[in-house]
Design a protein around this motif. Structure first.
Motif, mmCIF file in Angstrom:
data_model
loop_
_atom_site.group_PDB
_atom_site.id
_atom_site.type_symbol
_atom_site.label_atom_id
_atom_site.label_comp_id
_atom_site.label_asym_id
_atom_site.label_seq_id
_atom_site.Cartn_x
_atom_site.Cartn_y
_atom_site.Cartn_z
ATOM 1 N N VAL A 15 0.845 -1.197 0.000
ATOM 2 C CA VAL A 15 0.000 0.000 0.000
ATOM 3 C C VAL A 15 0.879 1.245 0.000
ATOM 4 C CG1 VAL A 15 -1.671 1.338 1.364
ATOM 5 C CG2 VAL A 15 -1.962 -1.145 1.124
ATOM 6 N N ILE A 16 1.898 1.252 0.842
ATOM 7 C CA ILE A 16 2.798 2.406 0.937
ATOM 8 C C ILE A 16 3.541 2.609 -0.378
ATOM 9 C CG2 ILE A 16 4.891 3.289 2.053
ATOM 10 C CD1 ILE A 16 3.850 1.904 4.647
ATOM 11 N N ASN A 17 4.110 1.548 -0.920
ATOM 12 C CA ASN A 17 4.861 1.654 -2.178
ATOM 13 C C ASN A 17 3.984 2.149 -3.315
ATOM 14 O OD1 ASN A 17 7.534 1.000 -1.447
ATOM 15 N ND2 ASN A 17 7.004 -1.166 -1.354
ATOM 16 N N ALA A 18 2.746 1.704 -3.352
ATOM 17 C CA ALA A 18 1.824 2.154 -4.406
ATOM 18 C C ALA A 18 1.587 3.658 -4.292
ATOM 19 C CB ALA A 18 0.503 1.392 -4.321
ATOM 20 N N GLN A 19 1.455 4.159 -3.064
ATOM 21 C CA GLN A 19 1.249 5.598 -2.873
ATOM 22 C C GLN A 19 2.495 6.389 -3.251
ATOM 23 O OE1 GLN A 19 -1.725 7.235 -2.098
ATOM 24 N NE2 GLN A 19 -2.351 5.181 -2.658
#
Length: 124
Positions: A15-19
Motif C-alpha cells: 500500500v505504501i509503495n503504491a502511494q
C-alpha cells in the motif's frame, strides 16, 4: 480478517509503495525516496515510555492519541542520498531539502489516509 489477527506488513508495504509510486508520478514532485521501512508494535510496549525521557516529558503515547489502541504502525520514508547531501553546508536548509520536507509531508498524509482506508476495509 478478524480483529486481533496479525497485520500483514508485506501488504501494508505494498500500500505504501503504491502511494509513493503514484505520488512520484506527478510532474510537480521532485523529491525521490529510497525504499520505505515499516514496523508494527504493541501500543502498550514499554519502550514507548522512553519517549518521555529522550524526547520530552510531554510526549504523547499511543494510548494518549487513541485510547484503546492496541497496535502502532510506523513507516519511514528515507530520502535519496542527493537530498541528504544537499543539506550539509550552511545554517539554512537547502532548497532541495525544504522542497523534500514539504513533499514528504504531503506524501505522509496520502499514505496515512490510504493505510487507514485499507485497515478499515480489512476490519480494523
Amino acid at each position: 480478517m478478524e480483529r486481533g489477527e496479525v497485520i500483514n506488513t508485506h501488504a501494508l508495504l505494498k500500500v505504501i509503495n503504491a502511494q509513493v509510486d503514484e505520488f512520484c508520478g506527478s510532474a510537480e514532485v521532485e523529491t525521490r525516496w529510497r525504499d520505505p521501512l515499516i514496523g508494527i508494535a504493541a501500543a502498550d510496549d514499554p519502550l514507548f515510555e522512553k519517549l518521555k525521557e529522550v524526547v520530552s516529558p510531554e510526549h504523547l503515547l499511543p494510548g494518549d492519541l487513541l485510547p484503546g489502541a492496541r497496535s502502532v504502525i510506523v513507516f519511514y520514508l528515507p530520502f535519496v542520498e542527493g537530498v541528504i547531501a544537499s543539506n550539509v553546508a550552511g545554517p539554512m536548509a537547502s532548497s532541495q531539502w525544504a522542497r523534500a520536507y514539504i513533499e514528504t509531508n504531503q506524501l505522509i498524509k496520502r499514505i496515512s489516509n490510504r493505510l487507514a482506508e485499507y485497515l478499515l476495509n480489512a476490519g480494523y
